[in-house]
Enzyme design. Structure first.
Site, PDB file in Angstrom:
ATOM      1  N   ASN A  10      43.190  39.017  34.017  1.00  0.00           N
ATOM      2  CA  ASN A  10      41.892  38.676  34.603  1.00  0.00           C
ATOM      3  C   ASN A  10      41.346  39.964  35.215  1.00  0.00           C
ATOM      4  OD1 ASN A  10      39.749  37.774  36.119  1.00  0.00           O
ATOM      5  ND2 ASN A  10      40.987  36.558  37.554  1.00  0.00           N
ATOM      6  N   TRP A  11      40.335  40.526  34.563  1.00  0.00           N
ATOM      7  CA  TRP A  11      39.813  41.819  35.021  1.00  0.00           C
ATOM      8  C   TRP A  11      38.910  41.683  36.258  1.00  0.00           C
ATOM      9  CZ3 TRP A  11      38.527  46.213  31.033  1.00  0.00           C
ATOM     10  CH2 TRP A  11      39.710  46.570  30.362  1.00  0.00           C
ATOM     11  N   LYS A  12      38.519  40.434  36.578  1.00  0.00           N
ATOM     12  CA  LYS A  12      37.636  40.197  37.739  1.00  0.00           C
ATOM     13  C   LYS A  12      36.374  41.068  37.614  1.00  0.00           C
ATOM     14  CE  LYS A  12      41.695  38.865  40.337  1.00  0.00           C
ATOM     15  NZ  LYS A  12      42.377  38.754  41.629  1.00  0.00           N
ATOM     16  N   HIS A  97      39.139  29.819  39.928  1.00  0.00           N
ATOM     17  CA  HIS A  97      39.907  30.891  40.572  1.00  0.00           C
ATOM     18  C   HIS A  97      39.669  30.822  42.083  1.00  0.00           C
ATOM     19  CE1 HIS A  97      41.355  34.821  41.754  1.00  0.00           C
ATOM     20  NE2 HIS A  97      42.040  34.823  40.627  1.00  0.00           N
ATOM     21  N   GLU A  99      39.094  32.998  44.142  1.00  0.00           N
ATOM     22  CA  GLU A  99      37.973  33.829  44.598  1.00  0.00           C
ATOM     23  C   GLU A  99      36.644  33.092  44.396  1.00  0.00           C
ATOM     24  OE1 GLU A  99      39.173  37.254  42.356  1.00  0.00           O
ATOM     25  OE2 GLU A  99      40.886  37.477  43.701  1.00  0.00           O
ATOM     26  N   GLU A 167      48.329  30.108  41.552  1.00  0.00           N
ATOM     27  CA  GLU A 167      48.125  31.411  42.198  1.00  0.00           C
ATOM     28  C   GLU A 167      48.037  31.213  43.714  1.00  0.00           C
ATOM     29  OE1 GLU A 167      46.192  34.375  39.274  1.00  0.00           O
ATOM     30  OE2 GLU A 167      44.581  33.202  40.134  1.00  0.00           O
ATOM     31  N   GLY A 173      46.400  40.031  44.980  1.00  0.00           N
ATOM     32  CA  GLY A 173      45.890  41.353  45.340  1.00  0.00           C
ATOM     33  C   GLY A 173      46.533  41.942  46.586  1.00  0.00           C
ATOM     34  N   SER A 212      50.094  39.150  42.289  1.00  0.00           N
ATOM     35  CA  SER A 212      50.877  40.389  42.371  1.00  0.00           C
ATOM     36  C   SER A 212      51.999  40.469  41.336  1.00  0.00           C
ATOM     37  CB  SER A 212      51.424  40.593  43.787  1.00  0.00           C
ATOM     38  OG  SER A 212      50.344  40.722  44.710  1.00  0.00           O
ATOM     39  N   GLY A 233      46.073  40.098  37.633  1.00  0.00           N
ATOM     40  CA  GLY A 233      44.847  40.733  38.082  1.00  0.00           C
ATOM     41  C   GLY A 233      44.951  42.249  37.977  1.00  0.00           C
ATOM     42  N   GLY A 234      45.224  42.898  39.104  1.00  0.00           N
ATOM     43  CA  GLY A 234      45.243  44.358  39.180  1.00  0.00           C
ATOM     44  C   GLY A 234      46.026  45.039  38.075  1.00  0.00           C
TER      45      GLY A 234
HETATM   46  P1  13P Z   1      46.677  40.223  41.314  1.00  0.00           P
HETATM   47  O1  13P Z   1      47.585  40.277  40.112  1.00  0.00           O
HETATM   48  O2  13P Z   1      45.826  41.449  41.472  1.00  0.00           O
HETATM   49  O3  13P Z   1      47.405  39.817  42.543  1.00  0.00           O
HETATM   50  O4  13P Z   1      45.608  39.040  41.021  1.00  0.00           O
HETATM   51  C1  13P Z   1      46.063  37.816  40.592  1.00  0.00           C
HETATM   52  C2  13P Z   1      44.888  37.024  40.164  1.00  0.00           C
HETATM   53  O5  13P Z   1      44.066  36.639  40.974  1.00  0.00           O
HETATM   54  C3  13P Z   1      44.725  36.745  38.736  1.00  0.00           C
HETATM   55  O6  13P Z   1      43.741  35.795  38.508  1.00  0.00           O
END
Ligand code: 13P
Length: 250
Positions: A10-12, A97, A99, A167, A173, A212, A233-234
């Site tokens: 997920n590149w956000k 998500h 977020e 999640e 993050g 993470s 994510g990251g």
């Molecule tokens: P991180 O891997 O950066 O913690 O993010 C997880 C995430 O929100 C994937 O949707």
């Protein structure tokens, strides 16, 4: 029961045209056998989706949207419909998500409508759920996740058209990963719940862990019984990391 793992990035709100190189390095760096064994997916921002879907053609790499509007079309300035994502080449779409739940006050009822729109456009919905740190500390994590799943799952959810991503909000993050025991306990609870809601047919749905995930912890997370992959994510932004995570799936 063997479920095909799904390793999803997920590149956000990250990624410009120049990051086509990173995506190409993912396609080139993942072995054909890994593409055969697992589903590998990148969900870039909508501005890159069409380009990425063209780049991925014939490689085994899948692409998806990060969110969609529940309506098919209309006066919703700035929003993107599920049909538009499918038209741009998306195979999957993330909904709910944390977020989106936090930043945009999205309710589970809205997320269910979005998930319905995803299915109506022949894509697979990745429905995200997860408790906050306060909810975990007060002992309510399982209850919160149960309620989110019951209220967010699309009406016609099956193991084929729907994936759950657990999640924990406090692990996203932050570099802090849930413990193996915490992940195992929640995933087992989710599997049991899916069985309660939709019997064997739904209990066979893939349940991903997100929060993470990185090359150094991916293998032990993916080895947990009821974990069927990850939502990353990251660490999905750089080919070196993402490809190492895919390799950790075995
Ligand atoms: P991180 O891997 O950066 O913690 O993010 C997880 C995430 O929100 C994937 O949707």
């Amino acid at each position: 029961m063997t479920r095909k793992m799904l390793i999803a990035g997920n590149w956000k709100m990250n990624g410009l045209q120049e990051n086509r190189t990173d995506f190409q390095n993912m396609i080139d760096g993942i072995s054909p056998s890994a593409f055969d064994l697992h589903d590998v997916l990148i969900c870039p921002p909508a501005t890159l989706l069409y380009t990425f879907s063209k780049m991925a053609k014939g490689s085994g790499m899948l692409v998806g949207g990060e969110d969609c509007h529940p309506a098919a079309s209309g006066a919703h300035t700035g929003d993107i419909s599920a049909a538009m994502l499918a038209d741009a080449g998306a195979d999957y779409c993330i909904v709910g998500h944390s977020e989106r739940r936090a930043d945009h006050k999205e309710t589970s009822a809205l997320i269910k409508e979005k998930a319905n729109a995803v299915l109506q456009n022949s894509m697979t919905a990745i429905v995200c759920v997860g408790e906050t740190l306060a909810e975990r500390k007060s002992g309510n994590a399982t209850e919160v996740v149960t309620q989110q799943i019951r209220a967010s799952l699309p009406t016609a959810a099956t193991a084929k058209n729907c994936v759950i991503a657990y999640e924990p909000v406090w692990a996203i993050g932050t570099g802090v990963t849930a413990t193996i025991d915490d992940i195992a306990e929640m995933h087992t609870a989710i599997r049991k719940l899916l069985h309660e809601i939709g019997g064997e047919a739904l209990a066979a749905a893939r349940v991903l862990y997100g929060g993470s995930v990185k090359p150094s912890n991916a293998a032990e997370i993916f080895a947990i019984d009821d974990v069927d992959g990850g939502l990353i994510g990251g660490a999905s932004l750089k080919a070196e990391d993402f490809n190492a995570i895919v390799a950790a799936a075995g």
